[in-house]
Design an enzyme around this catalytic site. Sequence first.
Site, PDB file in Angstrom:
ATOM      1  N   HIS A   1      25.286  37.123 -35.329  1.00  0.00           N
ATOM      2  CA  HIS A   1      24.642  36.649 -36.553  1.00  0.00           C
ATOM      3  C   HIS A   1      23.715  35.470 -36.257  1.00  0.00           C
ATOM      4  CE1 HIS A   1      24.901  34.504 -40.640  1.00  0.00           C
ATOM      5  NE2 HIS A   1      24.101  35.530 -40.794  1.00  0.00           N
TER       6      HIS A   1
ATOM      7  N   GLU B   1      20.448  36.836 -35.228  1.00  0.00           N
ATOM      8  CA  GLU B   1      19.659  37.344 -36.353  1.00  0.00           C
ATOM      9  C   GLU B   1      18.766  36.230 -36.909  1.00  0.00           C
ATOM     10  OE1 GLU B   1      20.286  38.019 -41.016  1.00  0.00           O
ATOM     11  OE2 GLU B   1      21.877  38.893 -39.782  1.00  0.00           O
ATOM     12  N   HIS B   2      19.294  35.007 -36.970  1.00  0.00           N
ATOM     13  CA  HIS B   2      18.517  33.875 -37.461  1.00  0.00           C
ATOM     14  C   HIS B   2      17.526  33.375 -36.412  1.00  0.00           C
ATOM     15  CE1 HIS B   2      20.756  32.564 -41.229  1.00  0.00           C
ATOM     16  NE2 HIS B   2      21.463  33.596 -40.798  1.00  0.00           N
TER      17      HIS B   2
ATOM     18  N   GLU C   1      25.086  29.011 -45.385  1.00  0.00           N
ATOM     19  CA  GLU C   1      25.215  30.411 -45.820  1.00  0.00           C
ATOM     20  C   GLU C   1      26.686  30.794 -45.962  1.00  0.00           C
ATOM     21  OE1 GLU C   1      23.959  34.929 -44.307  1.00  0.00           O
ATOM     22  OE2 GLU C   1      23.472  33.166 -43.093  1.00  0.00           O
TER      23      GLU C   1
END
Length: 446
Positions: A71, A74-75, A151
């Site tokens: 993840h 992904e950023h 998040e």
Amino acid sequence: MPLAFPLVEPGEPGSELTAGPGGDAIVRRSVLPGGVRVLTERMPGVRSATVGAWVGVGSRDERDGHHGSTHFLEHLLFKGTTERSAMDIAEAFDAVGGEANAATGKEHTCYYARVLDSDLPMAVDVITDMVTSARLDADELETERGVILEELAMNDDDPSDVVHEQFTATVLGAHALGRPIGGTPDTIRAVPRAAVWDHYREHYDPRTLVVTAAGGVDHDALCAQVLGALEVGGWDTTTSVAPIGRRVGSVAPGALEGVPTQGSHVTVRRTTEQANVIIGGLGLTATDPRRFTLSVLNAVLGGGMSSRLFQEIREKRGLAYSTYSFASGHADTGIFGLYAGCTPSKVDEVTALLETEWERLASDGITPGELARSIGQLSGGLVLGMEDSGSRMSRLGKAELVHGELTDLEESLELVRAVTAEQVRELAVELAARPRSVVRIGPFGD
């Protein structure tokens, strides 16, 4: 018959088939040198195109010390490459009215963009640059660490998110699939840049890359663009090697190491106005041939306003605003559950109703009317879901990475229409007999 996607004979031209209503959409697939796979679906008359770069790695593939890296990537891939800054990437898509985003799953990651067909070469260039040449700058990583923690905090403030995460963790236990896709605050704070970099270098490779595009796209031109962009990124596109093999479920869904063999009851105490509850357990794998039967079962039980859960719990009794059933499948297991959000004082009554409707489906089966409605609902959803280039791009990616074949729309509709009431009842009996867990989130005392 579905179009099979072999992983052998790299460098040979891909197969072609005619798919879609009226046979006007052409699907093509090529395995390029280096093992990169490219799949396209040309949609005549469409002025947009959606392209996705898929990597066959997800949160389940993280080693100890790397948890949250998937993840994180992904950023970070949007934060700059050796050729572009984060602003360059953002401006490239804003300047043409396009959209770019990414999605991390438990078994794959996708970076995608939707643009006008004339801007597709730009989108391919930028997305490929991100995948091949991310800098993972240390300062940017620390900044993004804070963004990801925010998040996670946002998700943790949503009790419906919390109950789903806790349900997955309860059913799948210590298995890697039981971990949250985005990591936890502790793992995100702890993971060092070196671990994220190692994860990136280990898994981002021509043999794991799948590029899919749908809309106003030319297959041969896209293959040339992908090869050129990969060469600029320094990836080897001269060696003919086969792609990395797909995941294969080799054991029964309930026999995975770390997956509990018994159900359990879990309560998470939160100061909320509503209680959120899920009951369920193990479901079907993503490639189980009964997945179309499961879709019909899910539609009847909790898939719409005419479903049993909606009618019984909301319409007749007014006990919940939101109630539904759901299923998700992975290579070697899956989960199935029933959800409702209700007043905390009514949670026991609602939980009992969820159990009752599930058991009644297993004992009595479904009516001819329910079968017809659910097949109509699913058929309409399949057709409407194919109306945009993004949905078709995703379908190609999942066909390549998950199923190893592409079932066209008409074949999918035939498989749904072939489901019988007896098949639904048999599957309901099997699911109801498996270990069952109950997870509740709300303002509960001891």
